[in-house]
Motif scaffolding. Structure first.
Motif, mmCIF file in Angstrom:
data_model
loop_
_atom_site.group_PDB
_atom_site.id
_atom_site.type_symbol
_atom_site.label_atom_id
_atom_site.label_comp_id
_atom_site.label_asym_id
_atom_site.label_seq_id
_atom_site.Cartn_x
_atom_site.Cartn_y
_atom_site.Cartn_z
ATOM 1 N N ASP A 260 32.145 54.330 37.030
ATOM 2 C CA ASP A 260 33.778 54.448 37.427
ATOM 3 C C ASP A 260 34.490 52.575 37.210
ATOM 4 O O ASP A 260 34.987 52.116 37.496
ATOM 5 C CB ASP A 260 34.046 54.432 39.476
ATOM 6 N N GLY A 261 34.005 52.404 36.335
ATOM 7 C CA GLY A 261 34.527 51.229 35.415
ATOM 8 C C GLY A 261 34.577 50.018 37.034
ATOM 9 O O GLY A 261 35.402 48.723 36.546
ATOM 10 N N ALA A 262 33.384 49.698 37.715
ATOM 11 C CA ALA A 262 33.387 48.760 38.370
ATOM 12 C C ALA A 262 34.108 48.688 40.201
ATOM 13 O O ALA A 262 34.753 48.606 40.553
ATOM 14 C CB ALA A 262 33.860 47.792 37.734
ATOM 15 N N LEU B 94 40.649 49.442 39.710
ATOM 16 C CA LEU B 94 40.520 49.594 38.324
ATOM 17 C C LEU B 94 40.663 47.785 37.447
ATOM 18 O O LEU B 94 41.250 48.101 37.142
ATOM 19 C CB LEU B 94 41.422 50.392 37.856
ATOM 20 N N PRO B 95 39.542 47.339 37.701
ATOM 21 C CA PRO B 95 39.801 45.469 36.807
ATOM 22 C C PRO B 95 39.836 46.235 35.456
ATOM 23 O O PRO B 95 40.166 45.377 34.989
ATOM 24 C CB PRO B 95 38.336 45.241 37.644
ATOM 25 N N ALA B 96 39.404 47.384 35.245
ATOM 26 C CA ALA B 96 39.813 47.370 33.290
ATOM 27 C C ALA B 96 40.896 47.837 33.165
ATOM 28 O O ALA B 96 41.077 47.823 31.984
ATOM 29 C CB ALA B 96 38.420 48.081 32.993
ATOM 30 N N ARG C 139 42.263 50.645 33.709
ATOM 31 C CA ARG C 139 42.362 52.045 32.365
ATOM 32 C C ARG C 139 42.187 52.984 33.024
ATOM 33 O O ARG C 139 40.267 52.776 34.012
ATOM 34 C CB ARG C 139 41.845 52.108 31.144
ATOM 35 N N LEU C 140 42.104 54.503 32.993
ATOM 36 C CA LEU C 140 41.512 55.783 33.659
ATOM 37 C C LEU C 140 39.783 55.665 32.536
ATOM 38 O O LEU C 140 39.527 55.052 31.085
ATOM 39 C CB LEU C 140 41.791 56.788 33.810
ATOM 40 N N GLY C 141 38.625 56.750 33.206
ATOM 41 C CA GLY C 141 37.491 57.176 32.156
ATOM 42 C C GLY C 141 38.241 58.324 31.779
ATOM 43 O O GLY C 141 39.069 58.841 31.991
ATOM 44 N N PRO D 287 38.066 57.445 39.158
ATOM 45 C CA PRO D 287 39.469 58.095 38.250
ATOM 46 C C PRO D 287 39.095 58.599 36.600
ATOM 47 O O PRO D 287 39.361 57.375 36.110
ATOM 48 C CB PRO D 287 40.562 57.678 38.133
ATOM 49 N N LEU E 98 33.900 46.911 44.122
ATOM 50 C CA LEU E 98 35.088 45.666 44.072
ATOM 51 C C LEU E 98 35.636 46.729 46.213
ATOM 52 O O LEU E 98 36.063 47.134 46.382
ATOM 53 C CB LEU E 98 36.011 46.239 43.636
#
Lengths: 252, 252
Positions: free
Chosen positions: B246-248, B212-214, B216-218, B188, B252
């Motif tokens: 995709d920030g992982a 979204l483990p971080a 936040r959106l990209g 996202p 997951l």
């Protein structure tokens, strides 16, 4: 202005072809580099190459399966350069060709120990430093043989598949600490190690046949460039990814 | 010295957030950029931004599903800038959220037409120029929804899965001509388009939260940085790869 200015990198197998090229490129792009390898001569050479080119590097001979030695190496990196925010995990060992039933258990254990448990050991000591630094990037070298099988290399394939998932696990668990983790899956790369099990580079190209679509092997520098991208903030939303650097070998 | 010095790029959907950021980044790294979009005003703005920043760009208003128009656009790019080395294929249709049995056949066809047939058309007419130039790099925008499913988006998911395999097919067939093809699979990303189906960005983060483990959106610029790497010679042994950004999410 280098792409890794202000960063500190810990590179295992830095005396080897792929990690050596990576350590040199990291140094050229402004990172301070701790070069780690089990072979003292080789790792000293890589570090002195970086220093001679105007970069900053130290060499630490060290076995990645030795938890205490790795902790000491990580501590020394931080005391020398002030922090640690990039880790390139490349130490690897491969069995002699055996099908599973003919493989001695000790051989299996030593491959898993270096290729997988060594990465766990390095990661468990660099992660707290990355948390202190406010973030980091872990780059683990898997292989196309972590994605597809290779004949008569059950331990290597299993370990490299384990590396892929270890990276994803770190990516998921430490995203909140701004620590990223990704794998690189190199295809056949032209390194001296290839000549241990093959008579010549041409024989390697011949053996891989139609899957080497560019009709050449990759170069260590091409893995290093991918590592540079993953180490830099340019890849800030890339985590848990499998970077396959194989000229479409596994696409076929 | 830019990382894309002397290169010529053709960027579709260049009036949009992701491809717009990519076109600007390409321009900043030294490439001459043909900005293509169906919306004239937006694509002119992207091209003007690149020129204002000291880069070289032209704007072409064109529908990627119109073969004659795409051929003209590509020929115009090559005649204006002398050649064509990079294609960034990002045009996508904003499909409505509907389960399969409620989706009109026309919408299904329109989604496939833009998302994948458009890519075929652009690629078909770009390849002869790359053969002439002696090399090239295709960067095709797939999605994490080309690797896992999203609710009520059967056409989008299947078209994005097709993008992945189209890239691999191009990678295999044209490797001998030094033409590479890779997919980027964004997670996202914070774009105005997200707000069509969502109230605000916080809602989007909340909805995706477990993946979204971080937390936040990209950003469009994070896709653009990946595209620069794939467009440049730094990724010379990389082809047929699915580059997740995709920030992982997919880990997951």
């Amino acid at each position: 202005m280098g792409r890794l200015d202000g960063k500190v990198a810990f590179v295992t197998a830095a005396g080897g072809a792929i990690a050596g090229a990576t350590a040199r490129l990291f140094g050229a792009e402004g990172a301070a580099v701790c070069c780690v390898d089990i072979v003292e001569d080789n790792v000293g050479q890589t570090a002195s190459d970086i220093n001679e080119a105007g970069g900053k590097a130290i060499a630490i001979p060290c076995d990645v399966t030795d938890d205490d030695a790795i902790k000491a190496a990580v501590d020394k990196t931080v005391s020398e350069f002030g922090k640690l925010d990039v880790c390139f995990n490349a130490a690897a060992y491969s069995e002699k060709r055996h099908r599973l039933a003919e493989m001695p258990l000790d051989m299996w254990k030593s491959v898993i120990d270096v290729n997988l448990t060594g990465m766990f050991i390095v990661a468990r000591h660099v992660i707290p430093e990355m948390q202190k630094a406010g973030g980091g990037s872990i780059i683990n070298v898997s292989s196309i043989y972590g994605v597809v099988g290779a004949k008569e290399r059950p331990a290597y394939c299993a370990a490299k598949g384990g590396v892929r998932m270890l990276s994803k696990s770190i990516a998921v668990d430490y995203a909140e600490d701004k620590i990223r983790a990704n794998s690189i899956m190199p295809g056949p790369i032209e390194t001296p190690r290839l000549l241990v099990r093959n008579p010549s580079i041409e024989a390697v190209i011949e053996r891989h046949g139609t899957r080497l679509h560019q009709k050449r092997l990759g170069k260590p520098e091409e893995i290093a460039q991918t590592a540079l991208f993953l180490a830099s903030d340019e890849s800030s939303f890339t985590s848990g990814a499998d970077m396959v650097v194989d000229a479409a070998y596994t696409a076929f | 010295m830019g990382r894309l010095e002397e290169k010529v790029a053709f960027v579709t959907a260049a009036g949009g957030a992701i491809a717009g950021a990519t076109a600007r980044q390409f321009g900043e790294e030294g490439a001459a950029v043909a900005c293509v979009d169906i919306v004239e005003e937006n694509v002119k703005e992207t091209a003007a931004d690149i020129e204002a920043a000291g880069g070289k760009a032209i704007a072409i208003t064109c529908d990627v599903t119109d073969e004659a128009a795409v051929k003209d656009a590509i020929d115009k790019t090559a005649s204006t800038f002398g050649k064509l080395d990079i294609v960034f294929n990002a045009a996508a249709f904003p499909d409505p959220l509907l389960p399969l049995h409620e989706l009109d056949l026309d919408i299904w066809r329109k989604t496939f037409d833009v998302n994948i047939t458009g890519m075929f058309i652009v690629t078909k007419h770009a390849i002869p120029h790359m053969l002439e130039a002696g090399s090239g790099s295709f960067i095709n925008i797939s999605s994490i929804y080309g690797a896992r499913s999203a609710r009520k988006r059967p056409a989008y998911c299947s078209s994005k899965g097709a993008v992945r395999m189209l890239s691999k097919s191009i990678a295999v067939d044209y490797a001998e001509h030094n033409i590479r093809a890779n997919s980027i699979l964004p997670g996202p990303i914070e774009t105005p388009r997200l707000l069509v189906a969502n109230k605000n960005m916080d809602d989007v983060i909340e909805r995706h939260r477990p993946h979204l483990p971080a937390a936040r959106l990209g950003q469009p610029e994070e896709i653009a940085q990946t595209a620069v790497f794939l467009a440049s010679d730094e990724s010379s042994f990389m082809s047929g790869n699915d580059c997740f950004v995709d920030g992982a999410y997919n880990a997951l």
